[in-house]
Design a protein around this motif. Sequence first.
Motif, short mmCIF file in Angstrom:
data_model
loop_
_atom_site.label_atom_id
_atom_site.label_comp_id
_atom_site.label_asym_id
_atom_site.label_seq_id
_atom_site.Cartn_x
_atom_site.Cartn_y
_atom_site.Cartn_z
N GLY A 1 91.68 7.05 64.85
CA GLY A 1 90.86 7.72 63.80
C GLY A 1 89.96 9.01 64.45
O GLY A 1 88.92 9.18 63.84
N GLU B 1 86.80 3.72 67.65
CA GLU B 1 87.44 3.72 66.18
C GLU B 1 86.43 4.46 65.53
O GLU B 1 85.23 4.34 65.26
N SER C 1 85.92 6.37 61.63
CA SER C 1 86.37 6.44 60.12
C SER C 1 85.35 7.65 59.47
O SER C 1 84.32 7.61 59.91
#
Length: 577
Positions: free
Chosen positions: A458, A496, A498
Amino acid sequence: MSHQLIKFAAYGLLFVLGLGLTHTLTQEQLLEQNKERTARHASALKDYIQSEFGRYSTIVAFLSESTLVQQALKSAQEGNVADRYLSDVQQASGASDIYLLNAEGTVVASSNSHLPHSYKGNNFAFRPYFDRAMAGETVIDFALGQRSMRRGFYFSKAVDFVGGGRGVIALKVNASKFETDKARLDTGEKSHFALLDVNEVVLLSDNPDWQLRASKALSAKKQQQVAQSQQFLGQAINPLDWRWLSDQPQFDSQPSGQLITKQRRYLVSSSTLADTSYRLLMLSPIVPFNEVHAARLGLAMLLLLLLIVLIEYLSVKVAGYRQLLFSQRSLEEQVQERTQELEQAQDALIRATKLATIGQLSASVNHEINQPLSAMSAYVAACKRLLMRAEPDKAMENLQLIEQLIRRVHAIAAQLKSFSQKRPVKMQRISLQQSVQNALLVVGPELKKHHVSVQESGLEVPVWVDPYQFEQVLVNLLSNACQAMEHAQDKWLRLEASSKEGKVYLSIIDNGPGIDQHALSTIFEPFYTTKSEHGLGLGLSISKQIIESFQGNLSAHNHHDGGAEFLLSLHQQEPQL
Ligand code: ADP
């Protein structure tokens, strides 16, 4: 001179000036009031004397028309009848004597014929009022009585006897009548008046000292004229002790002035009596200081004292305020100075941290650069052999590999340079992926050395950061993770990302031992470190500051898989405040 002394001198001056001004203004105001009052009194007295003069002139005119009087010029018999008539008129009118003179100036009838000082038979032909009346004038004249030596006004007029012959009717009024009557008029207790003739001789005055004296010295010619007229029966006319402070008031052009006598100072109002050449002066004393002055000065003193107290109070307040401003300013300056010093110190710390990080990473960076260099030497040797064997196509392949390796070394060197340099902060919107790649160029060799696998997900989102500072944060966090996993079996790192509502959340999770529970709250504090060597304990604290300067946040947790998790929250674009 000391400051206090100057202040007291200034207050003293203010006090004296204030009182002086009050005194002068009061004096001017009282003088104005006095002028007005004097003019009013002068006008009242003038009206009174004019009306009395008019009354006596009318009586004389009336008597000159009287048949009884006219008859008296004819015979002594008729004269006796007229005596009684004149005596009645005299008593009723308030005149002192009334008498009839024949053409020779001899008295033929008189109001005082029954008294020892009867005028009957006396000759007054020498009196100017006789000649003038004989010449047809209506006369008001002033003279001293021949026997009584009393001052008096003579009103005279011709009496014509039908069938020929002319005489003169004369009426005398004692001057003292007007002087005592003045007391009955409300013209001010201490004021005086003076009635002056053309020669400036005081004919009437309620001040006996001024009577028959000249308001100014008579010229020799005037003295001669006065002596000849027998008006004052040869009595010397001495000048008064009047000294005019202004021009002597003229008839009506300048109705007021000031004069000073031996006793006091007077305000003078002057006016001319109608139908005569007499001038009436009304004199009111000028008081230099009275109870009005005293009251006003008292009040002024009180107000000045209050003013001084107020000034003193305000100056103390102002001084305090200025002191406050001054200390506030110097405090502000100090704060500014300190802030500047702190900023410089922080800059120095950031640089020190960067250098420390580079120091920690230098071995693997060296390795990362040495490895391509060794590879390049091998490729160069192979190239030579292939060219000698006339295999240019294979040599070309090797040269292309060398080119790639050179590019890689360049990239590592450039990243190291930009990492260690001090640059001005410049916020921009860049790709998170790109920032991570750049950071990995610096920290990648170290990860590789320790066989750490890196997983990304992401990262294809934009972030609003200063690229160089952000890369420094990423290098810090990645190298911390790598160091934490030193003794781990399976070394992996997860990046990661988002995004939600304009924000990007990046988690950096490692497979290390995690952070001690008690240390979770202190790891962001400066100089907290668990590394005995090369650890400055500044990396996290500076990283947190940098992320907060992007209006983002950096926090640390332990991941449920066991390792540590550092969570960054960032904006995708410049936040609207
Ligand atoms: P330094 O690395 O010089 O010690 P840092 O401020 O970067 O300074 O780190 C402070 C301390 O936080 C480290 O000494 C370490 O104890 C702890 N720490 C940082 N990252 C991790 C991590 N990924 N896992 C466990 N502990 C960590």
